[in-house]
Design an enzyme around this catalytic site. Structure first.
Site, PDB file in Angstrom:
ATOM      1  CD  GLN B 221     -94.266 -27.903  14.991  1.00  0.00           C
ATOM      2  OE1 GLN B 221     -93.582 -27.094  14.406  1.00  0.00           O
ATOM      3  NE2 GLN B 221     -95.527 -28.141  14.638  1.00  0.00           N
ATOM      4  NE  ARG B 368    -101.398 -19.848  14.330  1.00  0.00           N
ATOM      5  CZ  ARG B 368    -101.290 -19.060  15.353  1.00  0.00           C
ATOM      6  NH1 ARG B 368    -100.379 -18.122  15.379  1.00  0.00           N
ATOM      7  NH2 ARG B 368    -102.087 -19.167  16.402  1.00  0.00           N
ATOM      8  CB  CYS B 369    -100.976 -24.190   6.914  1.00  0.00           C
ATOM      9  SG  CYS B 369    -101.328 -25.071   5.400  1.00  0.00           S
ATOM     10  CD  GLU B 738    -102.536 -25.539  11.716  1.00  0.00           C
ATOM     11  OE1 GLU B 738    -103.439 -26.231  11.231  1.00  0.00           O
ATOM     12  OE2 GLU B 738    -101.404 -25.964  11.924  1.00  0.00           O
TER      13      GLU B 738
END
Lengths: 290, 784
Positions: B221, B368-369, B738
């Site tokens: 990522q 996802r935060c 998110e």
């Protein structure tokens, strides 16, 4: 998927398959729909030396009803059971279970016979067959024998099936008169094994229970037949008190274990609740159906 | 209606995703699709024990298998000073275990072979002699005196305590509590869950023995940051490292850290002179790569009897596993958890956090935060629900009463965050209206009379995304800016190169649309390139919803740079003064004479063919954007559940999601992000759990045990929007990847609690499974 090495055969006929199984003995494993076996191979929980793929044996895939017997071939797929109009109209417990087996992808490929032979205590078909009081025909190169579903399962993933035998036919006494059934399943998500499921098959005569079958999923070392609950229903009118009594007996028959899906008390309670609800649903169907 | 002209992709236009053609045809190119000549395959032998001393490792049998090229052990790596590597939180992590194993699934040895099957077969033949040690799996027990010491190799580490970190004003908070008419408290556990991208992690490392060039295909990522870390950790010259992050099948934070498998495969390629591929299987991904959450939290809210919030006090203990490997800005020990005051104007707050080592997998990634905002948001939203129960107030009214009001922005929170903009009341009202809140409350009251259980749950969350102002936020020392390089070709088509990296978010479309908005080049003509460190400008990557806030801002700014130059060229072509040139939707025209105009395509051509004297040729530029602040997306989620008293099943009847992420670039993609996040939030709330038994065996090592929700389980999502632009972002966008995962778990749980609170049940920890609900009902005599 990186399984351990194995040999692979794909016989075209039942005789060829039985010859192979006889020759290979314990080294072999039958591959039908593969929906349980392939994951086991992937995780290397199973590493059979030889896979005998029976998917090309066309004579193992059938469904018919004659002479008072419903006959199901072991390669009959879950999806076919889900879509059969005949099963839906006469064997509600089969139709209702079929559409709750795993998920649509598994149902396209998985087979009723493969699931029974796998003898997973959380498998759906075992309870259905116990409720229907089915018999299984087991055949080897040396002959064939018939065994009642209640005598077939012997523990987690173990059954009366010998390594040289194929399950070649499932026989269910044909349903007649006023009949109804249900399969209630609690699962954490679609595709999950049952936390608890209850199969019910009822035949009614003159407002009274002619025969009742109750099978329990995932609450014991194998699929269980709730004999005492069945006996308590026989010959009686299906009023709410009788239903509650049978449900309590079914709950008492359950031998659940605590795990991530729930406690012993919880699972036993769901057996009770589902037996009650399942009997009510089966009663409605028996009253409504021909 | 008249035939519409095809959409160009201006902001607000839901054009189809440019990348989907290849994905829906199965023509994506993932790490596992990379096949190089002579490529070898690696398999990892992992520890079966959570805590055990390694007495010996015998690899002879594995080495003897035909096709096996090498067996790598920790001792071999130690000779190259690679047995340990640094983590993103300043700790160290074993690459391959040398002294002992510290969690089940830890990397012990690797087999490199000519084929992946052989590698796996041979790994099973490695004999490891273990001396099993007592394991510690509970962070509270880990801090007890006499607990097994997980990190005995660390000098000066005499306990399992990792860090203590505080935020806010303790004295002021104590005063608020002293004044409070009532203190509401909640102790809750946000369980360990896992990002579980569909594509697991993997690498193909190809180091040329001739040139020394390291070409590394990797599920990353953050390819640029990883390049630098490879240079620092492995001592490879950075100019010779090229990280290629091809198509990525989901990241969700799981592909931010550097894993031992990457390091060993790279070292093996270096030593063997051949490409080495390692792609982990599902169980390996679940048991060893970055988990998320695992926070034990206690929150207390000081309130007045009429529901005014005066202070917030939070204590949190984090279970970090065997290595403190949280992926987070380096100055912060518990990420941005101190954003825990949420959407509320709470004058005083104090947050105390501690971390503990246990014999579990390391991780602590922001699933996802944005760096622990999920845990913070969950705690405050559950705490507000608890306050509503205690105060016998409607939870919507209680929220309303305490929201930071629109006129208070920019707002500095008690723990030091500078909120950029928000209209919390507006989002709440919209959710209530769309749900028919008053009717639902009436229905609930009627059902309750009949003994039926129905609940309505709310969460009015605020996110903090887009890290970050580089002066405060860095990853391993690298400031959290991001970059965009834009080149417009002579024919008016363009290539946009970014430092961020899509894992499915739709960057190839969204970022092209920013160029469309700023320059007028249709999105279809803008190729977006990411994930190749040789061919994109440096950036910190995609996580924490930072791509649009930071990389998107960089894209807008570089486009504006080019627009300024384009204006000069337009002035030249139109024989006008630059000051008289206006720009609108891709056309440069003379003020007051709109027919006198040049398109961006004409100007692009002129940039290479007909320039004013003294001007450099070409139309290209690069921008490194360091945001002045975070952005703060927000929203209100409303959930309606019905509970079966016989089985404890909670059926979500409705899920209304009002999101405000500022300006929406491609509304369809935004919706997609929200749907995905809501589904994941549903999974976290109702079904996901990685548990360990007392010996530290992981009980969630495959998808039979660790459940992912599908369209079968998830409810229909009713999505709505409000739009409050970010005042400091060039196009007013805030980031949306998110919000839904951050905000929705509390809404789901609050709905369940709302259904049973009148029976005296105030908390059920996630996952809120049917057996837990039934047990809670059974305990108060309310189960069927």
């Amino acid at each position: 998927m990186l399984p351990a090495p194995f040999e692979y055969s794909a016989p075209e006929t039942m005789d060829e398959a039985l010859d192979l199984l006889d020759a290979l003995g314990d080294e072999s494993k039958v591959l039908a729909g593969g929906q349980s076996l392939i994951p086991l191979l992937k995780l290397r929980f199973a590493s059979p030396a030889h896979l005998v793929d029976v998917n090309r044996v066309a004579e193992l895939d059938f469904l018919d009803e004659h002479d008072g017997v419903l006959r199901i071939g072991p390669l009959f797929r879950h999806k076919a059971a889900e879509r059969s109009g005949m099963l839906a109209s006469k064997y509600a417990v089969i139709a209702e279970a079929a559409r709750q087996v795993a998920d649509p992808i598994v149902r396209n490929r998985g087979t009723v016979g493969g699931s029974l032979a796998h003898a997973d205590p959380a498998g759906d078909w075992g309870s259905v067959m116990l409720a229907l009081d089915a018999e299984f025909v087991l055949r080897s190169k040396r002959g064939s024998r018939t065994i009642r579903a209640r005598d077939f399962f012997s523990g987690p993933f173990s059954s009366a099936l010998k390594s040289n035998e194929l399950l070649v036919e499932i026989r269910v006494p044909a349903a007649d008169g006023r009949k109804g059934g249900s399969y209630l399943k609690l699962e954490r998500k679609v595709g999950d094994f049952a936390t608890v499921a209850v199969a019910v098959h009822l035949q009614m005569d003159d407002g009274k229970v002619k025969s009742a079958g109750i099978g329990l999923t995932a609450v014991g070392p194998q699929n269980l037949k709730a004999d005492r609950a069945e006996a308590a229903l026989k010959g009686r009118a299906l009023d709410d008190a009788t239903i509650k009594e049978a449900a309590a007996l079914a709950a008492a028959a359950a031998e659940p274990k605590a795990d991530n899906r729930g406690s012993v008390d919880y699972k036993r309670n769901v057996v009770r609740v589902f037996t009650e609800r399942g009997l009510r649903r089966a009663r409605e169907r028996a009253q409504g159906g021909a | 209606m008249a035939t519409e002209t095809p959409l160009k992709g201006f902001i607000g236009e839901s054009i189809k995703r440019k990348e989907d053609d290849r994905f829906i045809q199965g023509k994506g190119n993932y790490v596992d699709d990379i096949v190089l000549p002579g490529m070898l395959h690696m398999s990892i032998l992992r520890s079966p024990f959570a805590h055990a001393r390694i007495k010996s490792i015998k690899a002879d049998a594995a080495q003897a298998v035909p096709g096996v090229v090498a067996v790598v052990t920790g001792d071999l790596l130690a000779q190259h000073k690679l047995a340990w590597m640094p983590t993103l939180s300043g700790d160290t992590q074993a690459v391959l275990a040398t002294d002992k194993v510290r969690f089940q699934g830890q990397e012990v040895a690797c087999v490199i072979a000519t084929d992946p099957y052989v590698a796996r077969d041979a790994a099973q033949l490695i004999e490891v002699d273990y001396d099993v040690l007592p394991a510690v799996v509970d962070p509270y027990q880990a801090l007890e005196p006499g607990a097994p010491l997980v990190r005995d190799e660390k000098e000066g580490q005499s306990s399992n305590h990792i860090y203590h970190w505080e935020a806010g004003d303790k004295a002021k908070t104590e005063q608020a509590f002293a004044r409070a008419e009532r203190v509401v408290s909640l102790e809750t556990f946000y369980p360990r869950c896992h990002p579980s991208p569909v594509e697991t992690c993997g690498i193909v490392a190809d180091i040329s023995p001739v040139t020394g060039n390291a070409t590394i295909y990797m599920t990353s990522q953050a390819p640029h940051a990883h390049r630098t870390l490879f240079a620092i950790v492995a001592g490879l010259p950075e100019e010779k490292i090229r990280i290629l992050s091809p198509d990525i099948g989901g990241g969700f934070g799981n592909k931010v850290p550097i894993y031992p498998g990457y390091v060993v495969a790279t070292a093996a390629s270096l030593l063997l002179g051949k490409p080495v591929k390692w792609v982990e299987d599902r169980s390996e991904n679940l048991i060893s790569t970055g988990f998320a959450r695992d926070y034990h939290m206690k929150g207390e809210l000081a309130v007045t009897n009429d529901g005014r919030m005066l202070g917030l006090r939070v204590k949190m203990l984090s279970d970090n596993g065997a290595f403190y490997a949280d992926a987070q800005p380096s100055k912060f020990r518990a990420g941005l958890f101190h954003i825990v005051t949420g959407s509320y104007d709470i004058p005083a707050a104090h947050v105390e956090t501690d971390g503990a080592y246990t014999n579990k997998a390391p991780g602590g990634v922001a699933y996802r935060c944005s760096f622990r905002v999920t845990e913070a948001s969950y705690l405050i939203e559950r705490l507000v629900e608890t306050a509503a129960i205690d105060l016998k107030m409607d939870p919507a009214e209680l929220r309303s009463k305490n929201f930071i009001r629109p006129e208070q922005f920019p707002y500095t929170s008690a723990t030091g965050f500078d909120y950029d903009s928000g209209q919390y009341e507006k989002a709440l009202r919209l959710a209530l209206e769309k749900a028919g809140y008053d009717e639902l409350r009436k229905e609930q009251a009627e059902k309750r009379k009949r003994g039926e259980l129905m609940g309505i749950g709310l969460a009015s969350f605020t996110e903090v995304v887009g890290a970050g102002p580089g002066k405060h936020f860095d990853i391993a020392g690298l400031r959290m800016f991001d970059s965009a390089e834009l080149r417009v070709h002579p024919t008016g088509k363009a290539i946009l190169k970014l430092g961020v990296k899509s894992q499915g978010q739709g960057h190839e479309t969204t970022f092209a649309q920013i160029v469309t908005e700023e320059l007028g080049i249709p999105a279809v003509d803008v190729m977006v390139q990411e994930g190749d460190t040789d061919n994109t400008p440096y950036g910190l990557g995609t996580y924490a919803s930072r791509s649009t806030p930071v990389g998107g801002a960089a894209t807008a700014m570089v486009s504006r740079k080019l627009r300024d130059k384009a204006k000069k060229i337009a002035a030249h072509l139109l024989e006008a003064s630059e000051a008289d040139i206006d720009f609108d939707h891709g056309k440069f025209f003379v003020q007051g004479a709109p027919s006198k105009s040049k398109t961006i395509q004409e100007i692009a051509f002129a940039a290479y063919t007909n320039l004013p004297d003294g001007m450099e040729a070409g139309l290209e530029g690069v921008t490194y954007y360091d945001p002045p602040n975070f952005t703060y997306p927000f929203g209100t989620y409303l959930v309606v559940v019905d509970i079966d008293r016989g089985t404890g099943q909670a059926k979500v009847r409705r899920m209304i999601a009002v999101d405000d992420c500022g300006v929406r670039i491609n509304p369809m993609i935004v919706e997609g992000q929200i749907h995905g996040g809501l589904a994941e939030g549903f999974g976290i709330a109702f079904m996901q759990l990685i548990t360990f038994d007392e010996e530290g065996n992981c009980l969630g090592s495959n998808f039979t045990d660790y459940l992912l929700p599908t369209s079968w389980e998830t409810p229909n999502f009713e999505t709505y929007e409000t739009v409050t632009p970010s005042p400091h972002h060039p196009i007013g966008a805030k980031g949306i990847g998110e919000s839904a995962t951050v905000g929705s778990p509390a809404a789901f749980v609050n709905a369940v609690i709302d259904a049973v609170a009148h029976l005296g049940i105030k908390n059920i920890d996630m996952p809120v499974t049917s057996d837990k609900i039934w047990s809670a009902l059974h305990e108060v005599g309310a189960a069927e």
